[in-house]
Write a protein that holds these residues in place. Structure first.
Motif, short mmCIF file in Angstrom:
data_model
loop_
_atom_site.label_atom_id
_atom_site.label_comp_id
_atom_site.label_asym_id
_atom_site.label_seq_id
_atom_site.Cartn_x
_atom_site.Cartn_y
_atom_site.Cartn_z
N HIS A 182 0.83 -1.08 -0.15
CA HIS A 182 -0.13 0.08 0.09
C HIS A 182 0.87 1.41 -0.19
CE1 HIS A 182 -3.57 -2.53 0.77
NE2 HIS A 182 -4.14 -1.39 0.29
N ILE B 156 1.96 1.74 -3.52
CA ILE B 156 0.82 2.20 -4.37
C ILE B 156 0.71 3.72 -4.18
CG2 ILE B 156 -1.36 2.30 -4.37
CD1 ILE B 156 -1.68 -0.58 -3.91
N GLN C 211 -0.03 6.83 -11.63
CA GLN C 211 -0.79 5.46 -11.80
C GLN C 211 0.09 4.46 -11.10
OE1 GLN C 211 -0.90 4.82 -15.96
NE2 GLN C 211 1.17 4.47 -16.15
N VAL C 212 -0.89 3.30 -10.89
CA VAL C 212 -0.07 2.30 -10.23
C VAL C 212 0.42 1.24 -11.25
CG1 VAL C 212 -0.73 0.30 -8.42
CG2 VAL C 212 -1.71 2.40 -8.37
N THR D 247 2.23 -4.09 -8.99
CA THR D 247 1.93 -3.52 -7.68
C THR D 247 0.45 -4.05 -7.48
OG1 THR D 247 3.84 -2.22 -7.88
CG2 THR D 247 2.01 -1.76 -6.20
N ALA D 248 -0.63 -3.67 -8.56
CA ALA D 248 -1.72 -3.82 -8.21
C ALA D 248 -2.12 -5.14 -8.20
CB ALA D 248 -2.60 -3.25 -9.52
N SER D 249 -1.42 -6.18 -8.97
CA SER D 249 -1.85 -7.54 -8.81
C SER D 249 -1.28 -8.16 -7.62
CB SER D 249 -0.92 -8.47 -9.84
OG SER D 249 -0.86 -9.75 -9.62
N LYS E 201 -1.45 -6.29 -4.57
CA LYS E 201 -2.58 -5.78 -3.49
C LYS E 201 -3.82 -6.66 -3.64
CE LYS E 201 -5.94 -2.07 -4.05
NZ LYS E 201 -6.73 -3.31 -4.15
N ASP E 202 -4.01 -7.23 -4.94
CA ASP E 202 -5.09 -7.92 -4.97
C ASP E 202 -5.03 -9.53 -4.47
OD1 ASP E 202 -6.78 -5.98 -6.20
OD2 ASP E 202 -6.15 -6.74 -8.13
#
Length: 137
Positions: A31, A34, A43-44, A48-50, A52-53
């Motif tokens: 986080h 991010i 933007q992310v 990193t987004a993956s 986080k999920d």
């Protein structure tokens, strides 16, 4: 100590092998990354987004895990009935006269006082009336 984990750094393949504290620290680092990516790039990064999920799924799964109860379940229904709060109001509680009486009877005559009001000198001391009923006079 480093408070972020960049997309280039290694990430555990199996989060379920980590202790709760390790997953929580990793979640915090992702986080913070991010936040950093938004601030610097606007933007992310997809990695990193993956991450986080993945962490969100793991934490949700751990939260939904087996529930332990410190209070044993009661098997006897009679015990449940005795300890359950009653939905019936106690006999000493009564509704204001204006609620239970017909509308034609709820209007007070100007200058009249009930026996309780006359003897105590205080409006609202009559039973069955609430403070708001006496204030409307």
């Amino acid at each position: 100590m480093k408070s972020r984990i960049t997309p280039d750094e290694p990430f555990p393949e199996k989060l379920e092998r980590l202790r709760d504290e390790e997953v929580e620290v990793l979640n915090s680092k992702v986080h913070r990354e991010i936040d950093h990516e938004y601030a610097t790039d606007g933007q992310v990064d997809a990695e990193t987004a993956s991450r986080k999920d993945e962490l969100a799924d793991e934490l949700d799964e751990r939260d939904a895990g087996p529930r332990l109860s410190l209070v044993p379940a009661q098997e006897d229904e009679a015990d449940d009935d005795a300890s359950a709060p009653s939905s019936v109001a106690p006999a000493s509680v009564s509704a204001p006269a204006s609620v239970s009486a017909p509308a034609s009877m709820s209007v007070a005559v100007a200058g009249s006082r009930s026996d309780d009001e006359s003897s105590s000198g205080h409006a609202g001391s009559a039973r069955g009336r609430s403070w708001s009923d006496t204030e409307r006079r």
